[in-house]
Write a protein that holds these residues in place. Structure first.
Motif, PDB file in Angstrom:
ATOM      1  N   ASP A 128       1.076  -1.194  -0.091  1.00  0.00           N
ATOM      2  CA  ASP A 128       0.012   0.240  -0.076  1.00  0.00           C
ATOM      3  C   ASP A 128       0.891   1.287  -0.105  1.00  0.00           C
ATOM      4  N   ASN A 137      -5.759  -6.353  -0.416  1.00  0.00           N
ATOM      5  CA  ASN A 137      -6.350  -5.705   0.560  1.00  0.00           C
ATOM      6  C   ASN A 137      -7.782  -5.055   0.399  1.00  0.00           C
ATOM      7  N   ASN A 150      -8.055  -9.512   8.072  1.00  0.00           N
ATOM      8  CA  ASN A 150      -8.170  -8.284   7.608  1.00  0.00           C
ATOM      9  C   ASN A 150      -9.367  -7.654   6.969  1.00  0.00           C
TER      10      ASN A 150
END
Length: 179
Positions: free
Chosen positions: A74, A121, A129
């Motif tokens: 990220d 993600n 997550n």
């Protein structure tokens, strides 16, 4: 007085995680990944029990584990730019009790936040997550102000019981524009 400030922070976070969808595949010996021509052709499905009993990893499990590991990355970028201008005087003109103070000014600020989230993600393919989202947001705001201080009584101009008295007035206008 005037000033300009600019700040930019870029953060890259990378990790090694286990993909839930790939882990499901290495548990099933009938998955095409184990078939001839598959990424794990000629190996066995992951054995989740035997490693702990033996105390040493099973050689066949190593390839399976490597197959199920993903490396999400990220990138977050935050920027802020601010421009300030302040004009003031402590004695615009003089009264018997002292100088009349006056100030005015303005500010412009631009903020930007960009979060470039890895697809792993976004889909929450890592156990534990939550799904993440990309962000590209900003805000521009500006403000104007004016204020004055008017001395009525002071040590140089006083009456009994009125040693010091001053009037203050201020006004401020702000506007925020978000995207």
């Amino acid at each position: 007085d005037g000033g300009f400030r600019y700040n930019k922070v870029k953060t890259t976070s990378a990790s090694s995680q286990t993909s839930a969808s790939l882990f499901d595949r290495i548990l099933n010996q009938n998955d095409p990944v184990f078939a001839p021509g598959g990424a794990l052709a000629g190996t066995n499905a992951f054995n989740p029990f035997n490693d702990a009993l033996r105390g040493t990893p099973i050689a066949d499990n190593l390839a399976d584990i490597q197959f199920a590991i993903v490396h999400p990355k990220d990138v977050d970028t935050s920027e802020i730019a601010t421009l300030d201008l302040n004009i003031y005087t402590t004695e615009l003109f003089k009264l018997p009790a002292g100088g009349v103070g006056f100030a005015f000014g303005g500010q412009f600020r631009r903020e930007q936040l960009t979060q470039d989230v890895d697809q792993i993600n976004i889909t929450a393919d890592v156990p534990g997550n939550s799904p993440a989202a990309t962000t590209n947001a900003g805000r521009k705001d500006f403000a104007f102000y004016a204020e004055t201080t008017i001395p009525i009584f002071s040590p140089t101009f006083s009456f009994p019981g009125f040693y010091s008295l001053e009037l203050s007035a201020a006004v401020r206008y702000e506007e925020f524009r978000n995207n």
